[in-house]
Enzyme design. Structure first.
Site, PDB file in Angstrom:
ATOM      1  N   MET A 223       0.799  -1.223   0.000  1.00 19.23           N
ATOM      2  CA  MET A 223       0.000   0.000   0.000  1.00 19.23           C
ATOM      3  C   MET A 223       0.839   1.285   0.000  1.00 19.23           C
ATOM      4  SD  MET A 223      -2.851  -1.405  -0.331  1.00 19.23           S
ATOM      5  CE  MET A 223      -4.076  -0.126  -0.103  1.00 19.23           C
ATOM      6  N   ARG A 224       2.057   1.213  -0.513  1.00 15.26           N
ATOM      7  CA  ARG A 224       2.898   2.412  -0.647  1.00 15.26           C
ATOM      8  C   ARG A 224       3.156   2.657  -2.126  1.00 15.26           C
ATOM      9  NH1 ARG A 224       3.345   4.939   4.373  1.00 15.26           N
ATOM     10  NH2 ARG A 224       3.312   3.309   5.929  1.00 15.26           N
TER      11      ARG A 224
ATOM     12  N   ASN B 270       1.756  -4.838 -10.240  1.00 17.52           N
ATOM     13  CA  ASN B 270       0.868  -4.478  -9.128  1.00 17.52           C
ATOM     14  C   ASN B 270      -0.542  -4.983  -9.407  1.00 17.52           C
ATOM     15  OD1 ASN B 270       0.054  -3.077  -6.728  1.00 17.52           O
ATOM     16  ND2 ASN B 270      -0.854  -1.498  -8.034  1.00 17.52           N
TER      17      ASN B 270
ATOM     18  N   HIS C 220      -4.528  -3.957  -8.695  1.00 14.56           N
ATOM     19  CA  HIS C 220      -5.346  -2.826  -8.261  1.00 14.56           C
ATOM     20  C   HIS C 220      -6.816  -3.259  -8.200  1.00 14.56           C
ATOM     21  CE1 HIS C 220      -6.477   1.284  -7.610  1.00 14.56           C
ATOM     22  NE2 HIS C 220      -7.447   1.098  -8.493  1.00 14.56           N
TER      23      HIS C 220
HETATM   24  C1  GRF Z   1      -6.294  -6.248  -2.586  1.00 11.86           C
HETATM   25  O1  GRF Z   1      -7.647  -5.925  -2.786  1.00 11.86           O
HETATM   26  C2  GRF Z   1      -5.419  -5.536  -3.594  1.00 11.86           C
HETATM   27  O2  GRF Z   1      -6.035  -5.347  -4.839  1.00 11.86           O
HETATM   28  C3  GRF Z   1      -5.201  -4.196  -2.923  1.00 11.86           C
HETATM   29  O3  GRF Z   1      -5.081  -4.497  -1.550  1.00 11.86           O
HETATM   30  C4  GRF Z   1      -5.756  -5.707  -1.259  1.00 11.86           C
HETATM   31  C5  GRF Z   1      -4.751  -6.605  -0.624  1.00 11.86           C
HETATM   32  O4  GRF Z   1      -5.291  -7.776  -0.136  1.00 11.86           O
HETATM   33  N1  GRF Z   1      -4.067  -3.515  -3.489  1.00 11.86           N
HETATM   34  P1  GRF Z   1      -4.348  -8.943   0.371  1.00 11.86           P
HETATM   35  O5  GRF Z   1      -3.316  -8.353   1.331  1.00 11.86           O
HETATM   36  O6  GRF Z   1      -3.695  -9.580  -0.830  1.00 11.86           O
HETATM   37  O7  GRF Z   1      -5.281  -9.882   1.079  1.00 11.86           O
END
Ligand code: GRF
Length: 239
Positions: A135-136, A157, A159
């Protein structure tokens, strides 16, 4: 079977996407091996998942680094090869209405954290770096040190929306708030923008009138767990 690619992963949380990729590697449904899992936060469940699969793990605590940068950044804290003008001219992450000082703080503090990741990651020599719920945002300082072959993207990535709709941190939330009747997820390469890089694959799902945000997240994640391994295999096939 084709030669297996070496994959590094970065996470921030629960790691259900990481788990889907680990499982796909273990049951040989993709030609990949995961060499490491790095996290920007200590103690997250995804690290446990990696350790259980005997994958090397490490943490670069972004929150702690950013807090300490707020007390002041000396030039000696910065990576030796950090060039603010160069990174500033490439970056597309911070909007134009931010002050020069805000942009400089953002790029410097992130580069300090990114250097710590690079010091560990570069020793592994992976073919692909997979952001699995990381998340960065990554600045050009980091990206340029991973993407060293011109024209060859090496960072992927996932999304939680059908890009280019709803970039940013809350793809499913934005899809729900807009009242969309179709949602989806996108796997794309990382470039200098936020969620703007070339698209590798997408999956869509229908949203019923009475679906809650939780329903959308549940439907979306189920699609993500299939899409991400598929896109990694696509990369392996082209390697
Ligand atoms: C997922 O929905 C991904 O698309 C987003 O963050 C969430 C991460 O979920 N970037 P996880 O940590 O893989 O369970």
């Amino acid at each position: 079977m084709a030669k297996k690619i070496s994959v590094g992963t970065l996470i921030s949380g629960g790691g259900t996407n990481l788990q889907a990729i680990i499982d796909a590697c273990l049951n040989n449904s993709i030609d990949a091996n995961i060499l490491f899992t790095g996290s920007d936060s200590p103690g997250v469940k995804g690290l446990e998942r990696a350790q259980k699969a005997n994958i090397d793990t490490f943490v670069v605590d972004y929150s702690q680094i950013i807090q300490s940068c707020k007390k002041g950044i000396n030039d000696t804290d910065l990576p030796k090869d950090f060039n603010l003008e160069e990174i500033q001219s490439k970056q597309q992450l911070v909007a134009g209405d931010a002050s020069k000082e805000q942009i400089a703080f953002f790029l410097k503090s992130r580069a300090i954290a990114e250097r710590k990741f690079l010091d560990i990651i570069l020793a592994y020599n992976v073919d692909l770096l997979v952001l699995a719920g990381f998340m960065r945002v990554l600045t050009p300082y980091f990206i340029d040190r991973i993407n060293t072959d011109p024209g060859r993207y090496k960072i992927m990535n996932i999304h939680p929306a059908l890009l280019p709709s709803f970039p940013g941190t809350d793809g499913y939330g934005d899809t729900f708030a807009y009242g969309c009747k179709v949602g989806g997820c996108t796997v794309h390469f990382i470039d200098y923008g936020e969620d703007t890089g070339p698209i590798i694959g997408q999956k869509a799902f229908e949203i019923e009138d009475d679906d809650t945000l939780d329903d959308i997240k549940r439907k979306g994640l189920k699609k993500e767990w299939k899409l991400y391994p598929h896109c990694i295999q696509k990369f392996a096939d082209s390697f």
